[in-house]
Design a protein around this motif. Sequence first.
Motif, PDB file in Angstrom:
ATOM      1  N   THR A  86     -73.976 -33.225 -62.858  1.00 30.19           N
ATOM      2  CA  THR A  86     -74.011 -34.602 -63.344  1.00 30.19           C
ATOM      3  C   THR A  86     -75.231 -35.355 -62.828  1.00 30.19           C
ATOM      4  O   THR A  86     -75.922 -36.052 -63.590  1.00 30.19           O
ATOM      5  CB  THR A  86     -72.728 -35.351 -62.947  1.00 30.19           C
ATOM      6  OG1 THR A  86     -71.594 -34.638 -63.443  1.00 30.19           O
ATOM      7  CG2 THR A  86     -72.725 -36.759 -63.494  1.00 30.19           C
TER       8      THR A  86
ATOM      9  N   ARG B 275     -78.490 -34.118 -64.447  1.00 29.64           N
ATOM     10  CA  ARG B 275     -78.660 -34.643 -65.798  1.00 29.64           C
ATOM     11  C   ARG B 275     -79.029 -36.122 -65.773  1.00 29.64           C
ATOM     12  O   ARG B 275     -79.887 -36.575 -66.555  1.00 29.64           O
ATOM     13  CB  ARG B 275     -77.372 -34.437 -66.598  1.00 29.64           C
ATOM     14  CG  ARG B 275     -77.488 -34.873 -68.044  1.00 29.64           C
ATOM     15  CD  ARG B 275     -76.243 -34.514 -68.843  1.00 29.64           C
ATOM     16  NE  ARG B 275     -76.370 -34.920 -70.223  1.00 29.64           N
ATOM     17  CZ  ARG B 275     -75.453 -34.712 -71.154  1.00 29.64           C
ATOM     18  NH1 ARG B 275     -74.341 -34.062 -70.829  1.00 29.64           N
ATOM     19  NH2 ARG B 275     -75.622 -35.126 -72.388  1.00 29.64           N
ATOM     20  N   PHE B 276     -78.398 -36.878 -64.872  1.00 27.64           N
ATOM     21  CA  PHE B 276     -78.704 -38.307 -64.759  1.00 27.64           C
ATOM     22  C   PHE B 276     -80.175 -38.527 -64.417  1.00 27.64           C
ATOM     23  O   PHE B 276     -80.860 -39.343 -65.048  1.00 27.64           O
ATOM     24  CB  PHE B 276     -77.813 -38.948 -63.692  1.00 27.64           C
ATOM     25  CG  PHE B 276     -78.196 -40.364 -63.349  1.00 27.64           C
ATOM     26  CD1 PHE B 276     -77.822 -41.415 -64.158  1.00 27.64           C
ATOM     27  CD2 PHE B 276     -78.942 -40.647 -62.205  1.00 27.64           C
ATOM     28  CE1 PHE B 276     -78.181 -42.725 -63.862  1.00 27.64           C
ATOM     29  CE2 PHE B 276     -79.310 -41.944 -61.893  1.00 27.64           C
ATOM     30  CZ  PHE B 276     -78.923 -42.989 -62.722  1.00 27.64           C
TER      31      PHE B 276
ATOM     32  N   ARG C  38     -82.683 -36.401 -64.723  1.00 28.62           N
ATOM     33  CA  ARG C  38     -83.563 -35.909 -65.787  1.00 28.62           C
ATOM     34  C   ARG C  38     -83.813 -37.015 -66.804  1.00 28.62           C
ATOM     35  O   ARG C  38     -84.967 -37.292 -67.180  1.00 28.62           O
ATOM     36  CB  ARG C  38     -82.925 -34.703 -66.484  1.00 28.62           C
ATOM     37  CG  ARG C  38     -83.768 -34.109 -67.613  1.00 28.62           C
ATOM     38  CD  ARG C  38     -82.933 -33.235 -68.513  1.00 28.62           C
ATOM     39  NE  ARG C  38     -81.875 -34.002 -69.180  1.00 28.62           N
ATOM     40  CZ  ARG C  38     -80.938 -33.465 -69.943  1.00 28.62           C
ATOM     41  NH1 ARG C  38     -80.894 -32.143 -70.131  1.00 28.62           N
ATOM     42  NH2 ARG C  38     -80.017 -34.234 -70.520  1.00 28.62           N
ATOM     43  N   ASP C  39     -82.738 -37.681 -67.260  1.00 29.16           N
ATOM     44  CA  ASP C  39     -82.884 -38.755 -68.241  1.00 29.16           C
ATOM     45  C   ASP C  39     -83.551 -39.980 -67.630  1.00 29.16           C
ATOM     46  O   ASP C  39     -84.382 -40.631 -68.286  1.00 29.16           O
ATOM     47  CB  ASP C  39     -81.503 -39.140 -68.793  1.00 29.16           C
ATOM     48  CG  ASP C  39     -80.834 -37.994 -69.550  1.00 29.16           C
ATOM     49  OD1 ASP C  39     -81.546 -37.050 -69.954  1.00 29.16           O
ATOM     50  OD2 ASP C  39     -79.592 -38.040 -69.727  1.00 29.16           O
ATOM     51  N   ARG C  40     -83.220 -40.282 -66.390  1.00 30.27           N
ATOM     52  CA  ARG C  40     -83.775 -41.473 -65.726  1.00 30.27           C
ATOM     53  C   ARG C  40     -85.279 -41.316 -65.524  1.00 30.27           C
ATOM     54  O   ARG C  40     -86.049 -42.257 -65.743  1.00 30.27           O
ATOM     55  CB  ARG C  40     -83.077 -41.657 -64.385  1.00 30.27           C
ATOM     56  CG  ARG C  40     -83.635 -42.775 -63.517  1.00 30.27           C
ATOM     57  CD  ARG C  40     -82.908 -44.063 -63.734  1.00 30.27           C
ATOM     58  NE  ARG C  40     -83.280 -45.059 -62.748  1.00 30.27           N
ATOM     59  CZ  ARG C  40     -82.518 -46.073 -62.396  1.00 30.27           C
ATOM     60  NH1 ARG C  40     -81.332 -46.239 -62.944  1.00 30.27           N
ATOM     61  NH2 ARG C  40     -82.927 -46.949 -61.506  1.00 30.27           N
TER      62      ARG C  40
ATOM     63  N   GLU D 178     -87.378 -39.438 -67.247  1.00 34.39           N
ATOM     64  CA  GLU D 178     -88.065 -39.531 -68.530  1.00 34.39           C
ATOM     65  C   GLU D 178     -88.206 -40.987 -68.963  1.00 34.39           C
ATOM     66  O   GLU D 178     -89.281 -41.406 -69.422  1.00 34.39           O
ATOM     67  CB  GLU D 178     -87.308 -38.726 -69.586  1.00 34.39           C
ATOM     68  CG  GLU D 178     -87.423 -37.222 -69.403  1.00 34.39           C
ATOM     69  CD  GLU D 178     -86.770 -36.442 -70.526  1.00 34.39           C
ATOM     70  OE1 GLU D 178     -86.209 -37.092 -71.446  1.00 34.39           O
ATOM     71  OE2 GLU D 178     -86.819 -35.197 -70.490  1.00 34.39           O
ATOM     72  N   GLU D 179     -87.132 -41.764 -68.805  1.00 34.11           N
ATOM     73  CA  GLU D 179     -87.185 -43.185 -69.151  1.00 34.11           C
ATOM     74  C   GLU D 179     -88.212 -43.923 -68.297  1.00 34.11           C
ATOM     75  O   GLU D 179     -89.013 -44.722 -68.811  1.00 34.11           O
ATOM     76  CB  GLU D 179     -85.797 -43.809 -68.959  1.00 34.11           C
ATOM     77  CG  GLU D 179     -85.758 -45.294 -69.213  1.00 34.11           C
ATOM     78  CD  GLU D 179     -84.450 -45.943 -68.788  1.00 34.11           C
ATOM     79  OE1 GLU D 179     -84.341 -47.182 -68.906  1.00 34.11           O
ATOM     80  OE2 GLU D 179     -83.537 -45.218 -68.328  1.00 34.11           O
ATOM     81  N   GLU D 180     -88.215 -43.647 -66.994  1.00 29.69           N
ATOM     82  CA  GLU D 180     -89.125 -44.347 -66.095  1.00 29.69           C
ATOM     83  C   GLU D 180     -90.579 -43.957 -66.338  1.00 29.69           C
ATOM     84  O   GLU D 180     -91.473 -44.806 -66.290  1.00 29.69           O
ATOM     85  CB  GLU D 180     -88.732 -44.061 -64.649  1.00 29.69           C
ATOM     86  CG  GLU D 180     -89.532 -44.847 -63.636  1.00 29.69           C
ATOM     87  CD  GLU D 180     -88.950 -44.745 -62.237  1.00 29.69           C
ATOM     88  OE1 GLU D 180     -89.718 -44.451 -61.309  1.00 29.69           O
ATOM     89  OE2 GLU D 180     -87.734 -44.960 -62.085  1.00 29.69           O
TER      90      GLU D 180
ATOM     91  N   ILE E 100     -86.942 -30.125 -63.425  1.00 28.02           N
ATOM     92  CA  ILE E 100     -87.219 -31.402 -64.090  1.00 28.02           C
ATOM     93  C   ILE E 100     -88.718 -31.670 -63.982  1.00 28.02           C
ATOM     94  O   ILE E 100     -89.244 -31.849 -62.896  1.00 28.02           O
ATOM     95  CB  ILE E 100     -86.425 -32.561 -63.448  1.00 28.02           C
ATOM     96  CG1 ILE E 100     -84.917 -32.328 -63.615  1.00 28.02           C
ATOM     97  CG2 ILE E 100     -86.818 -33.895 -64.085  1.00 28.02           C
ATOM     98  CD1 ILE E 100     -84.045 -33.419 -62.999  1.00 28.02           C
TER      99      ILE E 100
ATOM    100  N   VAL F  54     -91.326 -36.609 -68.445  1.00 25.28           N
ATOM    101  CA  VAL F  54     -91.601 -36.806 -69.864  1.00 25.28           C
ATOM    102  C   VAL F  54     -92.865 -36.041 -70.269  1.00 25.28           C
ATOM    103  O   VAL F  54     -93.823 -35.936 -69.514  1.00 25.28           O
ATOM    104  CB  VAL F  54     -91.739 -38.313 -70.170  1.00 25.28           C
ATOM    105  CG1 VAL F  54     -93.020 -38.884 -69.561  1.00 25.28           C
ATOM    106  CG2 VAL F  54     -91.686 -38.564 -71.652  1.00 25.28           C
TER     107      VAL F  54
END
Length: 284
Positions: free
Chosen positions: A239, A242-243, A245-247, A249-251, A277, A280
């Motif tokens: 979990t 995954r959190f 990884r997405d965070r 990319e957003e940052e 990881i 982006v």
Amino acid sequence: MAGCAARAPPGSEARLSLATFLLGASVLALPLLTRAGLQGRTGLALYVAGLNALLLLLYRPPRYQIAIRACFLGFVFGCGVLLSVSQSSWTHFGWYMCSLSLFHYSEYLVTAVNNPKSLSLDSFLLNHSLEYTVAALSSWIEFTLENIFWPELKQITWLSIMGLLMVVFGECLRKAAMFTAGSNFNHVVQNEKSDTHTLVTSGVYAWFRHPSYVGWFYWSIGTQVMLCNPICGVGYALTVWRFFRDRIEEEEISLIHFFGEEYLEYKKRVPTGLPFIKGVKADL
């Protein structure tokens, strides 16, 4: 977002939170009260009631909101220490309580010292997200059930020590990242660049692009290793990975927008620090 007093003198929130954290931690003196004749539960109830009455007497909103949170975390820390020395099957849960309370309190304290402009009650991270709360509750339930039905699973001391070392490493790395970034650090991903926002590439940022996330990643998994929680250990790892990884990319979309080629060159030189990881995929 709940805020702190706008006109408070510089550093006052840090001093207030430290004083009330230590006040809460004074629960360590509770065994002395029980030896003096008070029953354990009675002494604890009187202690908690007395603390809250004292805080209500000393502070008014919004300082009371800071004080009650810091005092609560100090209380949890003190109870954790008492459990840690209890020589019971809950000893390692005491380690966990100390680790958890210190993490949340130090998030507020470091922000108060390092970047007071972004300080708020949310800096305690006690209301981080519903998912975070569910994850914490799940780990407590797993530990309790396994401690009842398979107590030997909770007595693997070398594994708990390994988890404790992961927690200490993660905590130290995250706080080093916060101090190194200074006013550039924020608990919320920024979509607009402020006038003072600079790209930090020194210190721990020369090792990892996202050292605060690396620290939190290993801290969170370490808590479950420390508790010898096999189910939550695997669940947390998947979990949290995954959190972040997405965070990340957003940052990094925002960071590329803010700093352009400077960030892309930094990105080529320095890894994220998290396994598998890379961040982006983007070019100018």
